[in-house]
Design a protein around this motif. Structure first.
Motif, PDB file in Angstrom:
ATOM      1  N   UNK A  50       0.844  -1.197   0.000  1.00 35.82           N
ATOM      2  CA  UNK A  50       0.000   0.000   0.000  1.00 35.82           C
ATOM      3  C   UNK A  50       0.880   1.248   0.000  1.00 35.82           C
ATOM      4  N   UNK A  51       1.914   1.270   0.818  1.00 39.56           N
ATOM      5  CA  UNK A  51       2.829   2.415   0.874  1.00 39.56           C
ATOM      6  C   UNK A  51       3.520   2.623  -0.470  1.00 39.56           C
ATOM      7  N   UNK A  52       3.979   1.514  -1.099  1.00 37.90           N
ATOM      8  CA  UNK A  52       4.650   1.611  -2.391  1.00 37.90           C
ATOM      9  C   UNK A  52       3.698   2.166  -3.456  1.00 37.90           C
ATOM     10  N   UNK A  53       2.464   1.675  -3.474  1.00 33.67           N
ATOM     11  CA  UNK A  53       1.475   2.160  -4.433  1.00 33.67           C
ATOM     12  C   UNK A  53       1.201   3.648  -4.217  1.00 33.67           C
ATOM     13  N   UNK A  54       1.078   4.041  -2.954  1.00 36.28           N
ATOM     14  CA  UNK A  54       0.834   5.447  -2.621  1.00 36.28           C
ATOM     15  C   UNK A  54       1.986   6.321  -3.133  1.00 36.28           C
ATOM     16  N   UNK A  55       3.218   5.893  -2.886  1.00 36.99           N
ATOM     17  CA  UNK A  55       4.389   6.675  -3.300  1.00 36.99           C
ATOM     18  C   UNK A  55       4.478   6.760  -4.826  1.00 36.99           C
ATOM     19  N   UNK A  56       4.250   5.640  -5.505  1.00 36.17           N
ATOM     20  CA  UNK A  56       4.323   5.629  -6.964  1.00 36.17           C
ATOM     21  C   UNK A  56       3.211   6.469  -7.579  1.00 36.17           C
ATOM     22  N   UNK A  57       2.015   6.393  -7.028  1.00 37.46           N
ATOM     23  CA  UNK A  57       0.894   7.188  -7.536  1.00 37.46           C
ATOM     24  C   UNK A  57       1.160   8.670  -7.337  1.00 37.46           C
ATOM     25  N   UNK A  58       1.679   9.046  -6.171  1.00 33.61           N
ATOM     26  CA  UNK A  58       2.013  10.453  -5.907  1.00 33.61           C
ATOM     27  C   UNK A  58       3.050  10.962  -6.896  1.00 33.61           C
ATOM     28  N   UNK A  59       4.048  10.133  -7.204  1.00 39.51           N
ATOM     29  CA  UNK A  59       5.091  10.534  -8.153  1.00 39.51           C
ATOM     30  C   UNK A  59       4.506  10.760  -9.547  1.00 39.51           C
ATOM     31  N   UNK A  60       3.638   9.873  -9.986  1.00 39.69           N
ATOM     32  CA  UNK A  60       3.009  10.010 -11.305  1.00 39.69           C
ATOM     33  C   UNK A  60       2.145  11.268 -11.352  1.00 39.69           C
ATOM     34  N   UNK A  72       2.468  13.999  -9.585  1.00 41.20           N
ATOM     35  CA  UNK A  72       3.327  15.184  -9.606  1.00 41.20           C
ATOM     36  C   UNK A  72       4.005  15.367 -10.961  1.00 41.20           C
ATOM     37  N   UNK A  73       4.386  14.269 -11.635  1.00 46.64           N
ATOM     38  CA  UNK A  73       4.941  14.367 -12.988  1.00 46.64           C
ATOM     39  C   UNK A  73       3.917  14.955 -13.951  1.00 46.64           C
ATOM     40  N   UNK A  74       2.674  14.478 -13.870  1.00 45.35           N
ATOM     41  CA  UNK A  74       1.620  14.994 -14.737  1.00 45.35           C
ATOM     42  C   UNK A  74       1.346  16.468 -14.464  1.00 45.35           C
ATOM     43  N   UNK A  91       2.060  22.144 -16.202  1.00 44.51           N
ATOM     44  CA  UNK A  91       2.252  23.461 -15.605  1.00 44.51           C
ATOM     45  C   UNK A  91       1.397  23.724 -14.377  1.00 44.51           C
ATOM     46  N   UNK A  92       1.032  22.691 -13.675  1.00 45.66           N
ATOM     47  CA  UNK A  92       0.238  22.844 -12.461  1.00 45.66           C
ATOM     48  C   UNK A  92       1.129  22.725 -11.233  1.00 45.66           C
ATOM     49  N   UNK A  93       0.645  23.246 -10.117  1.00 48.37           N
ATOM     50  CA  UNK A  93       1.407  23.119  -8.876  1.00 48.37           C
ATOM     51  C   UNK A  93       1.447  21.667  -8.443  1.00 48.37           C
ATOM     52  N   UNK A  94       2.489  21.325  -7.696  1.00 46.85           N
ATOM     53  CA  UNK A  94       2.551  19.973  -7.137  1.00 46.85           C
ATOM     54  C   UNK A  94       1.451  19.795  -6.118  1.00 46.85           C
ATOM     55  N   UNK A  95       1.007  18.576  -5.986  1.00 48.01           N
ATOM     56  CA  UNK A  95      -0.016  18.274  -4.994  1.00 48.01           C
ATOM     57  C   UNK A  95       0.561  18.504  -3.602  1.00 48.01           C
TER      58      UNK A  95
END
Length: 138
Positions: free
Chosen positions: A110-120, A122-124, A129-133
């Motif tokens: 769950x932690x790994x999925x959360x971290x990977x989803x957050x990274x994706x 923020x990349x998007x 041109x949007x602020x980071x979450x």
């Protein structure tokens, strides 16, 4: 995950069941190729109309019984056309089988999925041109 969510935010999941939407090209083609067998296939798979399939999702969004409830999976009988109003099950279990679901009961996964989803996400955001979450407190 509950400790990471802002106050008042809940996460729940619902299964609409089998909802073959013939407005989608793939389903329309399948229906056409199936011919007279289409109604039989719908019956055998417990296919529901869009109106029936959306009911568990609408329940999660608007039912008073779901106020403040988080971390559950709502399954109103995904293999039959008849809606069966089952109680929400913890995400750590398969709702109809009441056995452990390894993908949600493994805290490290769950932690790994959360971290990977957050990274994706923020990349998007950066790409568009949007602020980071905002960071979610641990």
């Amino acid at each position: 995950m509950a400790g990471k969510l802002p106050e008042g935010v809940t996460i729940n999941v619902a299964c609409p069941g089998s909802v073959p939407d013939t407005s989608l090209p793939a389903w329309a083609t399948f229906k056409q190729l199936s011919g007279f067998l289409w109604p039989v296939l719908q019956f055998m798979t417990g296919a529901r109309s869009s109106d029936e399939g959306v009911q568990p999702l609408a329940h999660l969004c608007g039912a008073a019984a779901m106020t403040g409830v988080s971390g559950t999976f709502l399954d109103w009988g995904h293999t039959t056309k008849q809606l069966q109003k089952n109680e929400p099950a913890p995400l750590e279990q398969y709702p109809t089988q009441r056995k452990a679901a390894p993908t949600t009961s493994d805290d490290a996964a769950v932690e790994r999925l959360f971290a990977e989803t957050s990274a994706v996400i923020n990349e998007l955001r950066a790409h568009h041109g949007l602020e980071s979450a905002p960071a979610i407190e641990e």
